[in-house]
Design a protein around this motif. Structure first.
Motif, PDB file in Angstrom:
ATOM      1  N   CYS A  27      -3.365 -21.308 -15.744  1.00  0.00           N
ATOM      2  CA  CYS A  27      -2.326 -20.900 -16.570  1.00  0.00           C
ATOM      3  C   CYS A  27      -2.473 -19.911 -17.493  1.00  0.00           C
ATOM      4  O   CYS A  27      -3.061 -20.306 -18.423  1.00  0.00           O
ATOM      5  CB  CYS A  27      -1.190 -21.820 -16.708  1.00  0.00           C
ATOM      6  SG  CYS A  27       0.333 -21.444 -17.651  1.00  0.00           S
ATOM      7  N   GLU A  67       1.642 -17.321 -16.376  1.00  0.00           N
ATOM      8  CA  GLU A  67       2.333 -17.660 -15.097  1.00  0.00           C
ATOM      9  C   GLU A  67       0.981 -17.999 -14.478  1.00  0.00           C
ATOM     10  O   GLU A  67      -0.195 -18.006 -15.048  1.00  0.00           O
ATOM     11  CB  GLU A  67       2.420 -16.246 -14.410  1.00  0.00           C
ATOM     12  CG  GLU A  67       1.328 -15.082 -14.552  1.00  0.00           C
ATOM     13  CD  GLU A  67       1.872 -13.830 -14.040  1.00  0.00           C
ATOM     14  OE1 GLU A  67       0.833 -13.331 -13.316  1.00  0.00           O
ATOM     15  OE2 GLU A  67       2.961 -13.302 -13.973  1.00  0.00           O
ATOM     16  N   GLU A  85       4.053 -17.530 -10.644  1.00  0.00           N
ATOM     17  CA  GLU A  85       5.030 -18.435 -11.243  1.00  0.00           C
ATOM     18  C   GLU A  85       4.977 -18.842 -12.447  1.00  0.00           C
ATOM     19  O   GLU A  85       3.808 -18.992 -12.953  1.00  0.00           O
ATOM     20  CB  GLU A  85       5.457 -19.672 -10.160  1.00  0.00           C
ATOM     21  CG  GLU A  85       5.822 -19.197  -8.766  1.00  0.00           C
ATOM     22  CD  GLU A  85       6.432 -20.458  -7.980  1.00  0.00           C
ATOM     23  OE1 GLU A  85       7.705 -20.688  -7.715  1.00  0.00           O
ATOM     24  OE2 GLU A  85       5.528 -21.304  -7.689  1.00  0.00           O
ATOM     25  N   VAL A  86       6.146 -18.814 -13.303  1.00  0.00           N
ATOM     26  CA  VAL A  86       5.936 -19.184 -14.554  1.00  0.00           C
ATOM     27  C   VAL A  86       5.492 -20.623 -15.012  1.00  0.00           C
ATOM     28  O   VAL A  86       5.703 -21.676 -14.165  1.00  0.00           O
ATOM     29  CB  VAL A  86       7.413 -19.173 -15.319  1.00  0.00           C
ATOM     30  CG1 VAL A  86       7.314 -19.386 -16.652  1.00  0.00           C
ATOM     31  CG2 VAL A  86       7.674 -17.807 -15.281  1.00  0.00           C
ATOM     32  N   SER A 117       0.135 -12.877 -17.945  1.00  0.00           N
ATOM     33  CA  SER A 117      -0.093 -11.898 -16.971  1.00  0.00           C
ATOM     34  C   SER A 117      -0.809 -10.569 -17.479  1.00  0.00           C
ATOM     35  O   SER A 117      -1.099 -10.085 -16.711  1.00  0.00           O
ATOM     36  CB  SER A 117       1.520 -11.523 -16.663  1.00  0.00           C
ATOM     37  OG  SER A 117       2.176 -10.973 -17.568  1.00  0.00           O
TER      38      SER A 117
END
Length: 226
Positions: free
Chosen positions: A25, A37, A12-13, A28
């Protein structure tokens, strides 16, 4: 900027690691336009101010910017994409960790020879220009006067690996090249060539002459040494 019920799952962003259930975080993949993400690995790697943090354990085909540590396989290929597995002997490499054999070196002792995964699993540092060269080189491969590079243990006078040791009378650089186990001048003259001694023995005569074969035939220069 709304409060969330719970932290974000992998994929998830995100904007920062605090938003992620796994506490990481990052981009990607190692591309400046890749989104941030939550990392499935729970870890990131700092890749510079333009990229910032990138997730680790990237899948095959993901951009890895030459960093093996970004890939789940531990191998970032020459095209800067993660590979499925480590490279086999003879395949291109940048460092030891890319190879199944655990050794990456030049395919022979030439500065324009490519770096490949070494079948022998061993390398020898030859110089700052050559860097590491694979050992266990086959006959005909350039060997930089280093017997240890050759599978046969013999780097010949032409600086290429030989198949087998030289017979008596054949040219040599050191004892290891000779079946007889002895390399010396063919007679006691400073311009006499070094050959494998038929006698299997050599005598150190001087710093200019160095070793001279024993058992010389009649008429050979002998430096007053019986």
């Amino acid at each position: 900027n709304l409060c969330l019920d719970e932290k974000l799952a992998a994929g998830e962003v995100c904007r920062d690691s605090n938003m992620c259930a796994l506490g990481a975080c990052g981009r990607s993949e190692a591309l400046a336009d890749s989104p941030f993400e939550c990392c499935a690995s729970g870890e990131t790697s700092w890749e510079g101010y333009s990229l910032s943090l990138v997730c680790t354990d990237l899948p095959s085909g993901a951009s890895c910017l030459g960093n093996n540590n970004l890939c789940a396989s531990g191998v970032c290929g020459d095209d800067n994409l993660c590979l499925d597995e480590k490279n086999a002997a003879g395949e291109s490499c940048r460092d030891d960790t890319m190879c199944v054999s655990g050794a990456c070196g030049r395919s022979e002792a030439l500065t324009d020879s490519p770096f490949v995964c070494c079948a022998s699993g061993q390398i020898s540092f030859e110089s700052f220009s050559l860097r590491n060269v694979c050992t266990g080189l086959s006959s005909g491969a350039a060997c930089n006067s280093n017997n240890d590079l050759c599978a046969s243990g013999i780097c010949g006078n032409g600086n290429v690996c030989l198949d087998e040791k030289n017979a008596a009378g054949e040219s040599c650089q050191d004892d290891n090249m000779c079946v007889s186990g002895s390399c010396g001048r063919s007679e006691a003259l400073t311009d006499s060539p070094f050959v494998c001694c038929a006698s299997g023995q050599a005598s150190f005569e001087s710093f200019s002459l160095r070793n001279v074969c024993t058992g010389l035939s009649s008429g050979s220069a002998c430096n007053k040494n019986n």
